[in-house]
Design an enzyme around this catalytic site. Structure first.
Site, PDB file in Angstrom:
ATOM      1  N   HIS A  51      -5.000   3.438  10.339  1.00 17.69           N
ATOM      2  CA  HIS A  51      -5.027   4.143  11.622  1.00 17.69           C
ATOM      3  C   HIS A  51      -6.354   3.940  12.379  1.00 17.69           C
ATOM      4  CE1 HIS A  51      -1.524   6.136   9.964  1.00 17.69           C
ATOM      5  NE2 HIS A  51      -2.233   6.555   8.937  1.00 17.69           N
ATOM      6  N   SER A  74      -4.019  -1.064  13.339  1.00 18.01           N
ATOM      7  CA  SER A  74      -3.592   0.266  12.924  1.00 18.01           C
ATOM      8  C   SER A  74      -2.394   0.105  12.002  1.00 18.01           C
ATOM      9  CB  SER A  74      -3.193   1.073  14.159  1.00 18.01           C
ATOM     10  OG  SER A  74      -3.349   2.447  13.878  1.00 18.01           O
ATOM     11  N   SER A  79      -0.681   5.734  16.092  1.00 17.64           N
ATOM     12  CA  SER A  79      -1.873   6.441  15.605  1.00 17.64           C
ATOM     13  C   SER A  79      -3.193   5.949  16.196  1.00 17.64           C
ATOM     14  CB  SER A  79      -1.929   6.358  14.083  1.00 17.64           C
ATOM     15  OG  SER A  79      -2.098   5.018  13.667  1.00 17.64           O
ATOM     16  N   ASP A 137      -3.431   0.781   4.266  1.00 20.53           N
ATOM     17  CA  ASP A 137      -2.990   2.185   4.284  1.00 20.53           C
ATOM     18  C   ASP A 137      -1.467   2.174   4.457  1.00 20.53           C
ATOM     19  OD1 ASP A 137      -2.410   4.840   4.736  1.00 20.53           O
ATOM     20  OD2 ASP A 137      -3.918   5.133   6.304  1.00 20.53           O
ATOM     21  N   GLU A 199      -5.088   3.087   0.566  1.00 18.26           N
ATOM     22  CA  GLU A 199      -5.466   4.427   0.988  1.00 18.26           C
ATOM     23  C   GLU A 199      -4.469   5.522   0.591  1.00 18.26           C
ATOM     24  OE1 GLU A 199      -8.160   5.420   2.572  1.00 18.26           O
ATOM     25  OE2 GLU A 199      -7.655   7.251   3.636  1.00 18.26           O
ATOM     26  N   ASN A 224      -6.178   6.273  -3.195  1.00 21.37           N
ATOM     27  CA  ASN A 224      -5.514   7.569  -3.006  1.00 21.37           C
ATOM     28  C   ASN A 224      -5.761   8.505  -4.176  1.00 21.37           C
ATOM     29  OD1 ASN A 224      -3.473   9.308  -1.534  1.00 21.37           O
ATOM     30  ND2 ASN A 224      -2.519   9.148  -3.552  1.00 21.37           N
ATOM     31  N   LYS A 229     -10.174  11.810  -2.823  1.00 21.44           N
ATOM     32  CA  LYS A 229      -9.276  11.404  -1.747  1.00 21.44           C
ATOM     33  C   LYS A 229      -8.083  12.347  -1.718  1.00 21.44           C
ATOM     34  CE  LYS A 229      -6.357   9.168   0.931  1.00 21.44           C
ATOM     35  NZ  LYS A 229      -5.006   9.682   1.200  1.00 21.44           N
ATOM     36  N   ASP A 233      -8.313  14.816   1.336  1.00 20.07           N
ATOM     37  CA  ASP A 233      -7.692  14.299   2.570  1.00 20.07           C
ATOM     38  C   ASP A 233      -6.243  14.779   2.671  1.00 20.07           C
ATOM     39  OD1 ASP A 233      -5.883  12.383   3.815  1.00 20.07           O
ATOM     40  OD2 ASP A 233      -7.437  10.856   3.821  1.00 20.07           O
ATOM     41  N   ASN A 234      -5.447  14.514   1.618  1.00 22.22           N
ATOM     42  CA  ASN A 234      -4.023  14.853   1.685  1.00 22.22           C
ATOM     43  C   ASN A 234      -3.843  16.365   1.855  1.00 22.22           C
ATOM     44  OD1 ASN A 234      -4.421  12.285   0.623  1.00 22.22           O
ATOM     45  ND2 ASN A 234      -2.523  12.296  -0.549  1.00 22.22           N
ATOM     46  N   CYS A 238      -4.547  17.543   5.879  1.00 29.05           N
ATOM     47  CA  CYS A 238      -3.266  17.950   6.479  1.00 29.05           C
ATOM     48  C   CYS A 238      -3.279  19.440   6.827  1.00 29.05           C
ATOM     49  CB  CYS A 238      -2.109  17.610   5.549  1.00 29.05           C
ATOM     50  SG  CYS A 238      -1.781  15.827   5.480  1.00 29.05           S
ATOM     51  N   HIS A 344       4.162   9.299   5.136  1.00 27.12           N
ATOM     52  CA  HIS A 344       3.685   8.041   5.718  1.00 27.12           C
ATOM     53  C   HIS A 344       4.707   7.327   6.592  1.00 27.12           C
ATOM     54  CE1 HIS A 344       0.675   4.947   6.089  1.00 27.12           C
ATOM     55  NE2 HIS A 344       1.664   4.079   6.039  1.00 27.12           N
ATOM     56  N   HIS A 397      -6.829  13.481  10.721  1.00 22.05           N
ATOM     57  CA  HIS A 397      -7.775  14.358  10.016  1.00 22.05           C
ATOM     58  C   HIS A 397      -9.159  14.291  10.659  1.00 22.05           C
ATOM     59  CE1 HIS A 397      -4.598  14.543   7.267  1.00 22.05           C
ATOM     60  NE2 HIS A 397      -5.092  13.901   6.233  1.00 22.05           N
ATOM     61  N   SER A 405     -12.628  10.198   1.877  1.00 22.26           N
ATOM     62  CA  SER A 405     -11.665   9.113   1.636  1.00 22.26           C
ATOM     63  C   SER A 405     -12.324   7.755   1.846  1.00 22.26           C
ATOM     64  CB  SER A 405     -10.497   9.218   2.616  1.00 22.26           C
ATOM     65  OG  SER A 405      -9.962  10.505   2.587  1.00 22.26           O
ATOM     66  N   GLN A 409     -13.189   4.231  -0.166  1.00 24.31           N
ATOM     67  CA  GLN A 409     -12.738   2.907   0.270  1.00 24.31           C
ATOM     68  C   GLN A 409     -13.885   1.892   0.197  1.00 24.31           C
ATOM     69  OE1 GLN A 409     -10.121   1.284   0.896  1.00 24.31           O
ATOM     70  NE2 GLN A 409      -8.494   2.668   1.574  1.00 24.31           N
TER      71      GLN A 409
END
Ligand code: NAI
Length: 476
Positions: A51, A74, A79, A137, A199, A224, A229, A233-234, A238, A344, A397, A405, A409
């Site tokens: 993204h 992306s 996104s 990703d 990701e 992930n 991560k 992040d998740n 979210c 996703h 996010h 995250s 990476q």
């Protein structure tokens, strides 16, 4: 420099937001400082498919600061933040008339044909050479390379899994055109790639599938499943961006409404928490008894979609699975029920089935918000055409969580690029000491004071004072 973005004149706005984001991304900035002299990514040609947001701009410029040559797309048609894409192309040193940044091929609202064209562009350096690293990703760049090489080997590729047949047709066309233009290109690309860092849950799932059936062509690091991560992040990402997506798309009051979250994994946990925080009565659906029990003990009603579809005001799918909300479900929903997906891929909601409903009319309210009106006059509101709503309807996010995250990476890219021989083809997670390092880099900014183990305490629980503090099987 070759690139394709919506409007380069947005670069100044993008640069201002990148500057603010850098302050909120302490992990990435620390990595820049740590490796400024060593330049561990010198010689790396990284194709990124993730993204194209402001946060990603800070990631891209970190990879460049560590010596990498980068091209970017992306990983979703909706996104891209166009000001971020413009700023990355112009670069910190360039101007709109003389861009000096990184080639980006991404704009908000691509068609599927454009999306795969962009992916192809970013996988081809102007001198005709392939990349030697992928940062992915959802796995689309990895997929194109693998399917391309397979096509070149056997002259065709079977349709894969449950994915959208229309999109599969576009991918096939992309492969045919690119192979006709330069036969052998994908085989060469697959051979040149030292590794991919992935990701998200869905992309990681694809990688393990390929590793299992022996088709994975290069090593992969599963970013992930770094704790810093998926458990951040998740979940916390979210928790923030699901509400942002709903608000920007519809601005309905969430308090008092009935919300249904399909799936109670990391993303579902964050979404359910956020919706409850806004005062919604949240219902969860699950297929996994452990996650269902967790949801129940967290205080949510857990039942099936069929049981409650008529009383729910807001639906959010978070499963990474397909056909969660069917056309039949949508026909049974309340007037102006909101239907959205934060997983996703868009196939969590049966958009094709909805479109085929006899007599249904699509009434576009604004970009990424459609009212689908049934012949009896009642309607449902579908966000971002069923694609991930937090990035389609809002800006994804926030920086601080993405710093976690993306620090993973960058570390994963350095691992695979500099220690290639230590990673035979397979899927790996980063060692725990690096996971703990990522967390440590983010504590100061939040004013966290960490307790230090005494020598005796460390010996008593059997760990080093410096960590790692938990065994690999610990689940957090
Ligand atoms: P997860 O595997 O932790 O959670 C998914 C949950 O859905 C699991 O508990 C599973 O048992 C459940 N599930 C599967 N099929 C179901 C069904 N038919 N009905 C009800 N529940 C079902 O995965 P995670 O990490 O929560 O990710 C979910 C999706 O979100 C993935 O596609 C991932 O790539 C994506 N994702 C999206 C983000 C965003 O910003 N939009 C951020 C992070 C992940």
């Amino acid at each position: 420099m070759d690139y394709k973005v919506a409007d380069l004149s947005l670069a100044e706005f993008g640069r201002k937001e990148i500057r603010l984001a850098e302050h909120e991304m302490p992990g990435l900035m620390a990595v820049r400082r740590e490796y400024a002299d060593a330049q561990p990514l010198r010689g790396a040609k990284i194709m990124g498919s993730l993204h194209m947001t402001i946060q990603t701009a800070v990631l891209i410029e970190t990879l460049v600061a560590l010596g990498a040559d980068v091209r970017w797309v992306s990983c979703n048609i909706f996104s891209t933040q166009d000001h971020a894409a413009a700023a990355v192309v112009v670069g910190p040193e360039g101007t709109v008339d003389e861009p000096k940044g990184v080639p980006v091929f991404a704009w908000k609202g691509e068609t599927l044909e454009e999306y795969w064209w962009c992916t192809d562009q970013a996988l081809a350096w102007p001198d005709g050479t392939p990349p030697n690293m992928i940062l992915d990703d959802g796995g689309d760049a990895t997929l194109l390379v693998h399917k391309g090489a397979e096509y070149e080997k056997v002259g065709s590729v079977p349709e894969f899994g449950a994915d959208d047949p229309e999109e599969w047709g576009v991918i096939l066309d992309t492969l045919r055109t690119t192979i006709a233009a330069r036969p052998g290109r994908w085989t060469e690309t697959a051979a040149a790639i030292k590794g991919v860092t992935e990701e998200t849950t869905t992309g990681v799932h694809r990688l393990y599938e390929m590793a299992k059936n022996g088709t994975l062509a290069f090593p992969a690091i599963n970013v992930n499943d770094s704790v810093t991560k998926s458990k951040f992040d998740n979940k916390y990402g979210c928790r923030h961006s699901v509400i942002d997506g709903l608000n920007r798309a519809t601005d309905v009051l969430i308090g008092g409404k009935v919300a249904l979250v399909a799936g109670y994994g990391d993303v579902g946990k964050g979404c359910a928490d956020a919706l409850r925080g806004q005062g919604a009565r949240v219902i969860v659906t699950e297929i996994d008894p452990i996650c269902a029990l967790q949801a129940a003990m967290d205080g949510y009603q857990v039942t099936t979609l069929d049981e409650v579809v008529e009383i729910v005001d807001i639906f959010v799918t978070t499963t990474g699975n397909f056909n969660i909300i069917t056309a039949d479900h949508m026909a049974r929903m309340k007037h102006q029920a909101i239907v959205s997906n934060i997983g996703h891929f868009d196939n969590e909601i049966d958009m094709a089935g909805l479109m085929r409903t006899p007599g249904i009319v699509r009434n576009n309210i604004k970009p990424q918000v459609d009212e689908w009106v049934y012949p009896d006059g009642h309607s449902v509101l579908v966000l971002a055409e069923g694609r991930l709503m937090n990035l389609g309807c809002a800006t994804g996010h926030p920086s601080f969580v993405m710093s976690n995250s993306f620090t993973n990476q960058v570390i994963a890219q350095i691992e695979l690029f500099t220690k290639t021989e230590e990673y035979p083809v397979g899927v790996y997670v980063l060692p725990k000491h690096l996971d703990e390092k990522v967390a440590r880099l983010h504590l100061g900014a939040l004013g966290v004071k960490l307790t230090e183990l005494t020598k005796e305490q460390a010996a008593y629980i059997g760990v080093d004072i410096e960590g790692p503090y938990k065994p690999d099987h610990y689940r957090y």
